[in-house]
Design a protein around this motif. Sequence first.
Motif, PDB file in Angstrom:
ATOM      1  N   UNK A 349      -4.333  -8.775   1.862  1.00  0.00           N
ATOM      2  CA  UNK A 349      -2.942  -8.765   2.613  1.00  0.00           C
ATOM      3  C   UNK A 349      -2.542  -7.381   3.332  1.00  0.00           C
ATOM      4  N   UNK A 350      -2.711  -6.322   2.638  1.00  0.00           N
ATOM      5  CA  UNK A 350      -2.101  -5.196   3.168  1.00  0.00           C
ATOM      6  C   UNK A 350      -3.001  -4.584   4.219  1.00  0.00           C
ATOM      7  N   UNK A 351      -4.304  -4.858   4.513  1.00  0.00           N
ATOM      8  CA  UNK A 351      -5.150  -4.681   5.709  1.00  0.00           C
ATOM      9  C   UNK A 351      -4.426  -5.006   6.992  1.00  0.00           C
ATOM     10  N   UNK A 352      -3.920  -6.176   6.855  1.00  0.00           N
ATOM     11  CA  UNK A 352      -3.349  -6.544   8.078  1.00  0.00           C
ATOM     12  C   UNK A 352      -2.417  -5.610   8.924  1.00  0.00           C
ATOM     13  N   UNK A 353      -1.238  -5.160   7.978  1.00  0.00           N
ATOM     14  CA  UNK A 353      -0.520  -4.361   8.636  1.00  0.00           C
ATOM     15  C   UNK A 353      -1.036  -2.821   8.718  1.00  0.00           C
ATOM     16  N   UNK A 354      -2.186  -2.494   8.139  1.00  0.00           N
ATOM     17  CA  UNK A 354      -2.797  -1.206   8.008  1.00  0.00           C
ATOM     18  C   UNK A 354      -3.457  -1.154   9.380  1.00  0.00           C
ATOM     19  N   UNK A 450       3.788 -14.094   5.619  1.00  0.00           N
ATOM     20  CA  UNK A 450       3.509 -13.125   6.440  1.00  0.00           C
ATOM     21  C   UNK A 450       3.460 -11.640   5.444  1.00  0.00           C
ATOM     22  N   UNK A 451       3.211 -11.755   4.131  1.00  0.00           N
ATOM     23  CA  UNK A 451       2.716 -10.788   3.356  1.00  0.00           C
ATOM     24  C   UNK A 451       4.168 -10.081   2.663  1.00  0.00           C
ATOM     25  N   UNK A 452       5.232  -9.645   3.460  1.00  0.00           N
ATOM     26  CA  UNK A 452       6.391  -9.087   2.893  1.00  0.00           C
ATOM     27  C   UNK A 452       7.599  -9.765   3.359  1.00  0.00           C
ATOM     28  N   UNK A 453       8.316 -10.129   2.348  1.00  0.00           N
ATOM     29  CA  UNK A 453       9.631 -10.557   2.909  1.00  0.00           C
ATOM     30  C   UNK A 453      11.040 -10.032   2.011  1.00  0.00           C
TER      31      UNK A 453
END
Length: 723
Positions: A349-354, A450-453
């Motif tokens: 998941x973290x890769x998407x925002x990175x 979408x990973x972080x709410x």
Amino acid sequence: AYAHQDLPFEQLVHALQPSRSMARHPLFQVMIVLQNNAVASLDLPGLVARPLDGETGAAKFDLGFNFVERTDLDGAPAGIDVTVEYSADLFDEDTVTDLGKRLVRMLTLGAADPAMPISQFDLLASHEWRQLLNGWNATARELEPGAEAQTIPALFAAQAARTPDALALVAEDDRLTYAELDTRSAHLAALLTDRGVRPGDVVAVAVPRSTALTVALLAVLRAGAVCLPVDPDHPAARHRALLADAAPAVVLTAPDGPAALRDTGAPVLVLDASGAPGAGEEPVTRPGALPGPLPDSPAYLVHTADPEGVPRGVLVPHRGLVNRLLWMRDVLALGPEDRVLHKAPADLDASVREVLAPLVTGAAQVTVPPGGGRDMVALARQIRRDAVTTVHFAPSVLEAFLAEPETAGCTGLRRVLVDGEPFPPGLAARFRAHLPEARLHVLHGPAEASFDTLAWSADGGTEGAYAPAGRPVPNTRALVLDAHLTPLPPGSPGELYVGGVQLAHGYRGRAALTAEHFVADPYGPPGSRLHRTGDLARVTRDGTIELLGRVDDRLALDGRRVEPGEVERVLTAHPAVAAAAVTTRSGPTGGPALVAYVVPADPAAPVDTSALLAHAAAELPHHTVPALCVSVDTLAYTADGRIDRAALPDPQLGTARAPRNDVERTLCDLFTELLGVESVSIDDSFFDLGGHSLLATRLVSRVRSLFGIELPFRDIFDAQTVV
């Protein structure tokens, strides 16, 4: 209770032999006393006597409820007085007052309608309803005019037009401006369109972290397709399962990409290091207009763990990702002066925002070379060398990063994002001591939203007894509900549900599973939904949501989901194993380590743990392969038939062959120190004894300080033993 009230309490304690602790009463923590006897009177000639309440200054129990029946002068019932005694170390006066009010409300409702099920009792006052639903969840915010109609390619195109000559990507010796990245991704997107890729098609991207990965991900989105990130390091069985579920129209890979990706029947397009098609491919020199996606089109297909081993493909739409990234730009103040480190595996998941966050905010993405995300020394040096300002960690990885002395030189860091695991107590203080100039942001949320709410700032937040998850980010909702979808008051544990604009479409091709985990929102506008996260949580009095655990068996390890059922299914498929249970145990650094407990199929033939773990490694992603395997005679089960993981014994480690010289003795001492075992032989595998990549970074650091040599991080994985 009345039938056995004459049993001496001391005799009961002696018979049960409960575990003792100075922190609590051995048998129970809440006492209820009903005083329904006539009040004794004291008749003394010439004196008027009245009873006085005595104050001892100490609470005997955590909570004590004392009910006293009152009568009038004629002896008729006149009500009940209730006194609540509480331990001030555990409760404050406001909390106990609220408990008392809800008790009175419950009794009032029950007396008015004795046939009403307790589950239907509304224990919240009107102002509490407003606070839970519309106060702490009043998150509507226009992050950008027309943001609801935006897509990732549109945001990137607008940024590239504003700052064409600004640095967009740093990947080792490769540096791309926004204009160059725009051109490369547009050419590849046009080639995908020429290859027959249409909006809504799935395109698998199995490329290591590099310029090619960023170009490929952006190109897939610009073609209007759905991006399926694939970790090239996963085993072939995992690759086949993912591609069978996703049925991609095209597979993008590197020249040395996994062989399993070429056997799926889907066309394979090989990319060189720059992200351009490899030899034999005809590039598109003048890309025309690209179809592009719509705001509600799915952007990503991210697979999460499933107890049955069938990958759950979560379809994440552009609308949700746009909200997530614009929130990061505005609330976290991410902008053109920033450099964001990309170190997460592509499928995480973290890769998407990175990858995407810097490209839609004007910042630069700094890519960590493949294999470099676990070497804390190399990571700290790259952060300094490339002037990185923003980095993401799982809490356990952050602990390892802070333990490395070279971290002290990372003074350019401005913000550190943490998620993927419950945030441990004390970590915020350790962070401030090591990186006083940086801001720490704790994030929480599932891939299904979408990973972080939820977000919690360690600068302005107060740490409680449990892991903070924070409050809802803009345009999202977070509610703690009971089994009947009724909001729970502050302090009461329940399941965390999230909703709002970031909610995913659901699970691709799995309608029943989607219906189970995405439910109608009874408190939102018509058609709105909530996602059941499976997190056990509570709301504090200031609206912060804290995590208490899970309502299921899912584990969080190294920032990833781990389904014990999936790992157990693979282990029990081995002919030497009759039954298996998987759980975590606290490792030497305080972080969790995955441990498998197996019952041999033949009691007379012990399980070859090395062969069993090799069998698991061939089927499972590397982060779900147990670090340890322990043979047991049988597994314990709870009353409802589930494996009693709490009853599993702690693993006993260590073997006998002694070191032969001072160097081996020092290395064995390092193994015992880092792994927390009593003894280590020179032939013991660092990883078989419970080591993992985070501990390997500490081993490299200790070898450097003791021997003055720079031990390559990969050598720990290649050698594993002292000899």
